[in-house]
Design an enzyme around this catalytic site. Structure first.
Site, mmCIF file in Angstrom:
data_model
loop_
_atom_site.group_PDB
_atom_site.id
_atom_site.type_symbol
_atom_site.label_atom_id
_atom_site.label_comp_id
_atom_site.label_asym_id
_atom_site.label_seq_id
_atom_site.Cartn_x
_atom_site.Cartn_y
_atom_site.Cartn_z
ATOM 1 N N GLU A 298 -0.010 -0.879 5.934
ATOM 2 C CA GLU A 298 1.062 -0.248 6.709
ATOM 3 C C GLU A 298 0.893 1.269 6.745
ATOM 4 O OE1 GLU A 298 4.997 1.386 7.830
ATOM 5 O OE2 GLU A 298 3.813 1.803 6.047
ATOM 6 N N ASP B 206 0.842 -1.199 0.000
ATOM 7 C CA ASP B 206 0.000 0.000 0.000
ATOM 8 C C ASP B 206 0.875 1.245 0.000
ATOM 9 O OD1 ASP B 206 0.733 -0.729 2.698
ATOM 10 O OD2 ASP B 206 -0.712 0.753 3.437
#
Length: 395
Positions: free
Chosen positions: A141, A76
């Protein structure tokens, strides 16, 4: 079957997936396709929790025996911001002047691309490792970090997975590859201070109780004196006030409430519990002061709200892991990396509860910025470092 040995090609495929948290946008599918060519057993569990987005994660393992090395990271990315401000589109993976441009190029799709390439080159040179390599990759994250690495680690352990060491591919180098490896991280503790007063007319302050006066005293107590002078392995503990909010549109009304938020990055002299106790003591002492509150004989009324899940400080003391990585960096770059605990937090703070962990990745100068980019030469160098590390670790 062609193995994914080219880090630039691997990275381009990942960048072209606009995987802004919490969207996956196909990034884990691209990574799965690469790992399948290496014979990995792949699982992609989705974790959920009320009030947070569902997150797809990836766990892949090459090999079935020990020793077992984990590579951890995230696909991500943060939003690109104003896409018109980019010299090259943020999801095109265009190359110019020896650099690949794109969101996630260094944080941290680049690290994933290089490690995949390194493992593929290991297979070409040596065949399968004399042990196992697993990939623990989340899509959470950059987000709330609720449905990502924490749950993925628990999920894997419940299925019998255990690791001897872990390498996190976050960008750790300030200026050039070989500058720095991270062998620990400071802890992080966040809170919100709420000071209660009594609203009133500014011309009649004796009928009101201005919370701004109390807030100023309490904030000063948080900032001075210093919490410590640092330790042998860590920088000094530091508190920063990140916002002060009054919410008062009028200039002739004393507000009834004032709020300040803060974050503390702390070293190994503290635990979250001991630091909370110190902050409470400072605030209690300051609340009793009448310095900015003439005519008052009661303490400042305040509450403090702690944010969920403070991050504890940690330090990796596993000599074999740290020395092997440092020696691999030096062998490829000719530079002996600094062993550091600086910077923010990462998912290494969760992994350290399962095995020793270190971090090493690309140069982080452009992460989260417009025109995030990575030098193609750095992709090749990092791949060579990771390959040397694999050879030395399993050698």
């Amino acid at each position: 079957m062609t193995l994914p040995t080219d880090p630039a090609a691997n990275l381009a495929a990942l960048i072209r997936c606009p995987s802004v948290t919490p969207a996956d946008a196909g990034a884990l599918g691209v990574l799965s396709a690469m790992l399948e060519r290496l014979g990995a057993k792949i699982e992609r569990p989705v974790f959920k929790e009320d009030g947070t987005p569902d997150i797809e994660n990836l766990y892949a393992r090459v090999g079935a025996e020990g020793p077992h090395l984990m590579f951890a990271g995230h696909t991500d990315v943060v939003p690109p911001g104003d896409e018109a401000a980019w010299t090259h589109p943020p999801y095109a993976a265009e190359i110019a002047n020896g650099h690949m441009f794109g969101r996630g190029a260094v944080d941290m799709k680049g690290g994933i691309a290089c490690f995949v390439a390194a493992l593929a080159r290991y297979h070409e040179r040596h065949g399968a490792p004399a042990g196992s390599v697993s990939f623990l990759v989340t899509g959470d994250e950059e987000g709330p970090a609720v449905n990502g690495t924490v749950k993925l680690l628990e999920w894997a352990r419940e299925r019998g997975e255990a690791w001897d060491a872990a390498l996190v591919g976050e960008p750790t180098n300030p200026d050039a590859l070989g500058d720095m490896i991270k062998i620990g991280r400071r802890g992080s503790l966040s809170g919100t201070l709420i000071v209660h007063g009594r609203q009133g007319h500014v011309a009649y302050p004796h009928l009101a109780d201005n919370p701004v006066r109390g807030l100023l005293m309490l904030v000063e107590a948080l900032l001075e004196p210093a919490f410590d002078e640092g330790t042998a392995d860590f920088q000094p503990t530091n508190l920063e006030v990140t916002s002060i909010d009054i919410g008062n549109p009028s200039v002739n009304v004393i507000p009834g409430r004032a709020v300040a938020s803060f974050n503390v990055r702390f070293n190994d002299r503290w635990t979250p519990e001991s630091l909370q106790a110190e902050i409470h003591n400072r605030l209690d002492r300051a609340a009793a002061s009448l310095r900015l509150r003439p005519g008052r004989d009661t303490p400042v009324a305040f509450d403090i709200e702690w944010r969920d899940r403070p991050s504890p400080v940690f330090l990796t003391r596993d000599d074999r892991l740290v020395e092997t990585l440092a020696a691999s960096v030096a062998a490829v770059t000719g530079r002996r990396p600094q062993r550091s605990t600086s910077g923010g937090t990462s998912d290494a703070r969760f992994i350290k509860d399962y095995c020793p962990v270190v971090e090493f990745g690309l140069v982080g100068q452009t992460m989260h910025m417009v025109d995030e980019r990575v030098a193609l030469s750095d992709l090749e160098t990092l791949t060579r470092i990771y390959l040397r590390f694999l050879e030395d670790w399993f050698g």
